[in-house]
Design a protein around this motif. Structure first.
Motif, mmCIF file in Angstrom:
data_model
loop_
_atom_site.group_PDB
_atom_site.id
_atom_site.type_symbol
_atom_site.label_atom_id
_atom_site.label_comp_id
_atom_site.label_asym_id
_atom_site.label_seq_id
_atom_site.Cartn_x
_atom_site.Cartn_y
_atom_site.Cartn_z
ATOM 1 N N MET A 171 -1.626 6.531 -6.279
ATOM 2 C CA MET A 171 -1.250 5.785 -5.075
ATOM 3 C C MET A 171 -2.489 5.122 -4.484
ATOM 4 S SD MET A 171 1.502 5.650 -2.911
ATOM 5 C CE MET A 171 1.793 5.142 -1.252
ATOM 6 N N GLU A 172 -2.328 3.876 -4.128
ATOM 7 C CA GLU A 172 -3.444 3.125 -3.570
ATOM 8 C C GLU A 172 -3.748 3.575 -2.146
ATOM 9 O OE1 GLU A 172 -4.668 -1.486 -2.654
ATOM 10 O OE2 GLU A 172 -2.890 -1.051 -3.806
ATOM 11 N N LYS A 173 -5.024 3.629 -1.842
ATOM 12 C CA LYS A 173 -5.447 4.010 -0.496
ATOM 13 C C LYS A 173 -5.066 2.919 0.504
ATOM 14 C CE LYS A 173 -9.590 5.211 2.080
ATOM 15 N NZ LYS A 173 -11.046 5.309 2.058
ATOM 16 N N PRO A 174 -4.465 3.300 1.641
ATOM 17 C CA PRO A 174 -4.081 2.291 2.645
ATOM 18 C C PRO A 174 -5.301 1.663 3.305
ATOM 19 C CG PRO A 174 -3.394 4.499 3.321
ATOM 20 C CD PRO A 174 -4.072 4.636 2.002
ATOM 21 N N TRP A 175 -5.101 0.452 3.810
ATOM 22 C CA TRP A 175 -6.154 -0.206 4.575
ATOM 23 C C TRP A 175 -6.419 0.587 5.849
ATOM 24 C CZ3 TRP A 175 -3.638 -5.725 4.400
ATOM 25 C CH2 TRP A 175 -3.861 -6.295 3.152
ATOM 26 N N THR A 176 -7.602 0.390 6.436
ATOM 27 C CA THR A 176 -7.924 1.069 7.684
ATOM 28 C C THR A 176 -7.002 0.622 8.813
ATOM 29 O OG1 THR A 176 -9.624 -0.584 8.146
ATOM 30 C CG2 THR A 176 -10.350 1.460 7.108
ATOM 31 N N LYS A 177 -6.520 -0.625 8.740
ATOM 32 C CA LYS A 177 -5.579 -1.140 9.738
ATOM 33 C C LYS A 177 -4.577 -2.041 9.029
ATOM 34 C CE LYS A 177 -5.250 -3.530 14.136
ATOM 35 N NZ LYS A 177 -5.922 -4.341 15.134
ATOM 36 N N SER A 178 -3.303 -1.740 9.180
ATOM 37 C CA SER A 178 -2.248 -2.553 8.577
ATOM 38 C C SER A 178 -2.198 -3.931 9.230
ATOM 39 C CB SER A 178 -0.891 -1.877 8.750
ATOM 40 O OG SER A 178 -0.861 -0.651 8.075
ATOM 41 N N VAL A 179 -1.553 -4.870 8.533
ATOM 42 C CA VAL A 179 -1.359 -6.224 9.049
ATOM 43 C C VAL A 179 0.147 -6.452 9.183
ATOM 44 C CG1 VAL A 179 -1.716 -8.682 8.615
ATOM 45 C CG2 VAL A 179 -3.462 -7.031 7.909
ATOM 46 N N THR A 180 0.590 -6.771 10.384
ATOM 47 C CA THR A 180 2.008 -7.038 10.631
ATOM 48 C C THR A 180 2.161 -8.531 10.884
ATOM 49 O OG1 THR A 180 2.308 -4.833 11.563
ATOM 50 C CG2 THR A 180 3.990 -6.473 12.086
ATOM 51 N N LEU A 181 3.014 -9.166 10.099
ATOM 52 C CA LEU A 181 3.166 -10.601 10.203
ATOM 53 C C LEU A 181 4.616 -11.025 9.987
ATOM 54 C CD1 LEU A 181 1.551 -12.147 7.006
ATOM 55 C CD2 LEU A 181 1.999 -9.760 7.290
ATOM 56 N N ALA A 182 4.941 -12.214 10.498
ATOM 57 C CA ALA A 182 6.306 -12.756 10.418
ATOM 58 C C ALA A 182 6.467 -13.488 9.089
ATOM 59 C CB ALA A 182 6.578 -13.674 11.595
ATOM 60 N N LEU A 183 6.527 -12.729 8.025
ATOM 61 C CA LEU A 183 6.548 -13.295 6.679
ATOM 62 C C LEU A 183 7.916 -13.843 6.290
ATOM 63 C CD1 LEU A 183 4.803 -13.794 4.235
ATOM 64 C CD2 LEU A 183 5.339 -11.515 3.425
ATOM 65 N N GLU A 184 8.966 -13.257 6.815
ATOM 66 C CA GLU A 184 10.321 -13.664 6.436
ATOM 67 C C GLU A 184 10.946 -14.603 7.456
ATOM 68 O OE1 GLU A 184 12.329 -9.982 5.750
ATOM 69 O OE2 GLU A 184 11.006 -9.444 4.113
ATOM 70 N N GLY A 185 10.146 -15.132 8.357
ATOM 71 C CA GLY A 185 10.629 -16.059 9.369
ATOM 72 C C GLY A 185 10.225 -15.605 10.751
ATOM 73 N N PRO A 186 10.398 -16.480 11.740
ATOM 74 C CA PRO A 186 10.013 -16.134 13.110
ATOM 75 C C PRO A 186 10.713 -14.861 13.595
ATOM 76 C CG PRO A 186 10.551 -18.460 12.925
ATOM 77 C CD PRO A 186 10.949 -17.818 11.631
ATOM 78 N N GLY A 187 9.926 -13.934 14.106
ATOM 79 C CA GLY A 187 10.462 -12.702 14.651
ATOM 80 C C GLY A 187 10.870 -11.654 13.625
ATOM 81 N N LYS A 188 10.733 -11.957 12.336
ATOM 82 C CA LYS A 188 11.075 -11.004 11.270
ATOM 83 C C LYS A 188 9.772 -10.476 10.682
ATOM 84 C CE LYS A 188 15.426 -13.229 10.116
ATOM 85 N NZ LYS A 188 16.229 -13.857 9.067
ATOM 86 N N TYR A 189 9.299 -9.377 11.240
ATOM 87 C CA TYR A 189 7.976 -8.863 10.897
ATOM 88 C C TYR A 189 8.009 -7.889 9.728
ATOM 89 C CZ TYR A 189 6.461 -11.012 15.195
ATOM 90 O OH TYR A 189 6.180 -11.931 16.176
#
Length: 81
Positions: A1-19
């Motif tokens: 299993m890959e080690k997680p980043w120190t801080k995740s990134v949350t972004l609206a990748l699937e459209g506005p408001g869909k994080y």
């Protein structure tokens, strides 16, 4: 299993408001390959290269995280802090 980043990134990748929350380099790579609104762009290509190097252990995971964020900014994807 890959080690997680120190801080995740949350972004609206699937459209506005869909994080979506991306927490490691492999997730970031798949997001850029499968779900990205751009097909060919300088920051995207750089981020894909850096993510590949990070998965191979040739670059730190934090470099991949920063490059992923730069690609998101280039693609005008909203990032939630």
């Amino acid at each position: 299993m890959e080690k997680p980043w120190t801080k995740s990134v949350t972004l609206a990748l699937e459209g506005p408001g869909k994080y979506v929350t991306i927490s490691n380099t492999t997730e970031a790579s798949w997001a850029m390959i499968e779900d990205w609104p751009l097909d060919d762009a300088p920051a995207l290509n750089r981020a894909l290269d850096i993510c590949a190097a990070a998965v191979e252990g040739k670059r730190p995971a934090e470099d991949a995280r920063k490059a992923f964020i730069e690609a998101a900014v280039e693609a005008d994807i909203e990032i939630r802090e």
